[in-house]
Scaffold this active site. Structure first.
Site, PDB file in Angstrom:
ATOM      1  N   ALA A   1     -35.319  36.729  74.902  1.00  0.00           N
ATOM      2  CA  ALA A   1     -35.786  35.451  75.437  1.00  0.00           C
ATOM      3  C   ALA A   1     -34.859  34.337  74.969  1.00  0.00           C
ATOM      4  O   ALA A   1     -34.867  33.973  73.798  1.00  0.00           O
ATOM      5  CB  ALA A   1     -37.217  35.161  74.990  1.00  0.00           C
TER       6      ALA A   1
ATOM      7  N   GLU B   1     -34.919  34.434  71.196  1.00  0.00           N
ATOM      8  CA  GLU B   1     -35.256  35.779  70.709  1.00  0.00           C
ATOM      9  C   GLU B   1     -34.294  36.796  71.313  1.00  0.00           C
ATOM     10  O   GLU B   1     -33.461  36.461  72.163  1.00  0.00           O
ATOM     11  CB  GLU B   1     -36.694  36.132  71.085  1.00  0.00           C
ATOM     12  CG  GLU B   1     -37.736  35.226  70.472  1.00  0.00           C
ATOM     13  CD  GLU B   1     -39.165  35.604  70.871  1.00  0.00           C
ATOM     14  OE1 GLU B   1     -40.083  34.837  70.547  1.00  0.00           O
ATOM     15  OE2 GLU B   1     -39.358  36.677  71.500  1.00  0.00           O
TER      16      GLU B   1
ATOM     17  N   ILE C   1     -30.625  31.394  65.051  1.00  0.00           N
ATOM     18  CA  ILE C   1     -31.266  30.107  64.769  1.00  0.00           C
ATOM     19  C   ILE C   1     -30.363  29.254  63.876  1.00  0.00           C
ATOM     20  O   ILE C   1     -30.103  29.589  62.714  1.00  0.00           O
ATOM     21  CB  ILE C   1     -32.650  30.319  64.115  1.00  0.00           C
ATOM     22  CG1 ILE C   1     -33.508  31.221  65.013  1.00  0.00           C
ATOM     23  CG2 ILE C   1     -33.322  28.977  63.876  1.00  0.00           C
ATOM     24  CD1 ILE C   1     -33.666  30.744  66.450  1.00  0.00           C
ATOM     25  N   THR C   2     -29.896  28.135  64.441  1.00  0.00           N
ATOM     26  CA  THR C   2     -28.978  27.248  63.728  1.00  0.00           C
ATOM     27  C   THR C   2     -29.643  26.651  62.489  1.00  0.00           C
ATOM     28  O   THR C   2     -30.783  26.196  62.542  1.00  0.00           O
ATOM     29  CB  THR C   2     -28.511  26.123  64.654  1.00  0.00           C
ATOM     30  OG1 THR C   2     -27.847  26.700  65.785  1.00  0.00           O
ATOM     31  CG2 THR C   2     -27.557  25.177  63.937  1.00  0.00           C
TER      32      THR C   2
ATOM     33  N   LEU D   1     -36.518  29.015  68.960  1.00  0.00           N
ATOM     34  CA  LEU D   1     -36.993  29.440  70.280  1.00  0.00           C
ATOM     35  C   LEU D   1     -36.385  30.781  70.697  1.00  0.00           C
ATOM     36  O   LEU D   1     -37.098  31.688  71.122  1.00  0.00           O
ATOM     37  CB  LEU D   1     -36.650  28.369  71.325  1.00  0.00           C
ATOM     38  CG  LEU D   1     -36.940  28.713  72.787  1.00  0.00           C
ATOM     39  CD1 LEU D   1     -38.439  28.898  73.012  1.00  0.00           C
ATOM     40  CD2 LEU D   1     -36.402  27.633  73.725  1.00  0.00           C
TER      41      LEU D   1
ATOM     42  N   GLU E   1     -27.549  26.019  74.056  1.00  0.00           N
ATOM     43  CA  GLU E   1     -28.334  24.970  74.722  1.00  0.00           C
ATOM     44  C   GLU E   1     -28.200  25.049  76.247  1.00  0.00           C
ATOM     45  O   GLU E   1     -28.154  24.043  76.949  1.00  0.00           O
ATOM     46  CB  GLU E   1     -27.969  23.578  74.192  1.00  0.00           C
ATOM     47  CG  GLU E   1     -28.324  23.447  72.722  1.00  0.00           C
ATOM     48  CD  GLU E   1     -28.570  22.013  72.276  1.00  0.00           C
ATOM     49  OE1 GLU E   1     -28.983  21.192  73.111  1.00  0.00           O
ATOM     50  OE2 GLU E   1     -28.360  21.735  71.091  1.00  0.00           O
TER      51      GLU E   1
ATOM     52  N   GLY F   1       2.507  27.346  71.582  1.00  0.00           N
ATOM     53  CA  GLY F   1       3.199  28.632  71.636  1.00  0.00           C
ATOM     54  C   GLY F   1       2.711  29.576  70.556  1.00  0.00           C
ATOM     55  O   GLY F   1       1.517  29.647  70.263  1.00  0.00           O
TER      56      GLY F   1
END
Length: 385
Positions: A127, A124, A154-155, A122, A364, A340
């Protein structure tokens, strides 16, 4: 599934994660890959399809059972869960939420078994959270659709067998309207995947660009068939509600691991004649992290139950994802502080998890998007339009 079956699945996953995956974390970080034997064993356990209904070859977990399973998956490197996360999550749910029965029967068993790895395409360049900038377009040409565009981040793209591609099919529609979901198999002429992205963290979880140049797919590739034309974005939003609870549960699992690492270090690290855990300021850090963990876990359990009974499928998932992703970031920061200088060194788990956890507040739906979703729904419920 029966309660006893669910408990058995969760218990076996817990053992597998802690006995097989945790010892492999350093190798996964070094090689930027999940060992093939872990992938095979995960598939044999049904982890590629735990959220897929039994009739399509999955384990059929509801959201409440899935959340408890993901608590266990989150205890180790996020890359392990990412390997099959899209099959169960946003990619697989595109089929569950929007596909025809024929499409479900044909493709969900391939996803549930791990024979196929699915990607959700989805996002872009312009987008992501806002669909108004979606530039990927598809035009009808006889009995086919022709898709042109480019997707980002894209995974699982480098190893995906199938892509759920979202494209604008009505150039005159605004916002999320006029967007259609297509199923595009790897090897389709014109589809190519760019090199793996070099990320801050989550080594072993691969993302990449996906390029589509005059990609032709049959009409049967439209998710939902003819009725699915123009309804892709609505399908995506339904998938994301489920995915947000899933990510929230993942954050709870990682927070538990960080608390365990912090307590172990505070109980053994000697400074000033005693272990650092005897110092009240260190105790304060531990207490704050434990409180974040308890609150996030309780929130996810409650939201998952409401999702299952249908009483809240919007505000709850966003609240859970927002709170849990922010909470695990705080817990990771405190874990580094407790360690630390050692916590700033590569090879120490909390240093790696500090980098890994940062992504949860972004993908997501960013924390800011969750705030907008929550507030707007509250105002709608109050009669504000």
């Amino acid at each position: 599934m029966l309660d006893d079956d669910v408990r058995q699945v969760i218990a076996s996953t817990r053992r597998f994660v802690r006995e097989r995956v945790v010892p492999a974390e350093a190798e996964i970080e070094r090689t930027d890959a999940i060992p093939p034997d872990l992938r095979r064993e995960a598939a044999a356990m049904g982890l590629f399809g735990f959220a897929v209904p039994v009739e399509y070859g999955g384990l059929g977990l509801d959201m409440s059972a899935e959340a408890r399973l993901v608590f266990e998956l989150g205890y180790t490197t996020p890359a392990f869960r990412s390997m099959f996360g899209t099959n169960n999550g946003i990619a697989g749910h595109v089929l569950l939420e929007g596909a025809t029965e024929e499409q479900k029967k044909a493709y969900l068993p391939l996803i549930a078994s791990g024979e196929w790895t699915a990607s959700f395409a989805l996002t872009e360049e312009n987008a992501g959270s806002d669909p108004a900038g979606l530039a990927t377009a598809a035009r009808r040409d006889g009995d086919e659709w022709v898709i042109d565009g480019a997707k980002r981040f894209i995974t699982n793209a480098p190893l995906a067998d199938v892509f759920m591609v979202f494209a604008r099919t009505d150039p005159h529609a605004e916002g999320g309207h006029g967007i259609t979901a297509f199923m595009v198999e790897r090897g389709a002429p014109g589809l190519s995947v760019g090199p793996k992205d070099h990320k801050m963290g989550q080594a072993g979880a691969w993302t990449a660009d996906v390029l589509l140049t005059e990609v032709r797919v049959p009409a049967s590739a439209v998710i939902g068939g003819e009725a699915g034309v123009g309804r892709g974005y609505a399908t995506a939003m339904r998938c994301l509600a489920h995915g947000r609870i899933h990510i929230a549960a993942l954050c709870v699992g990682l927070a538990q691991r960080l608390v365990d690492e912090s307590v172990s270090y505070a109980a053994t690290r000697v400074q000033g004649g005693g272990v650092i855990g005897t110092h009240q300021l260190v105790q304060g850090l531990l207490a704050d992290s434990a409180t974040d963990l308890y609150a996030a876990r309780a929130l996810v359990v409650d939201v998952a139950a409401r999702f299952d009974d249908g009483s809240d499928t919007r505000i709850g998932p966003s609240c859970a994802k927002y709170f849990a992703s922010e909470a695990v970031g705080r817990v990771a920061d405190r874990a580094v502080q407790i360690h630390g200088g050692a916590g700033y060194m590569r090879g120490v788990p909390v240093e790696r998890f500090y980098r890994d956890a940062r992504l949860f507040r972004i993908y997501e739906g960013t924390s800011q998007i969750q705030q907008i979703v929550i507030a707007r729904q509250l105002l709608r419920d109050a009669g504000v339009r």
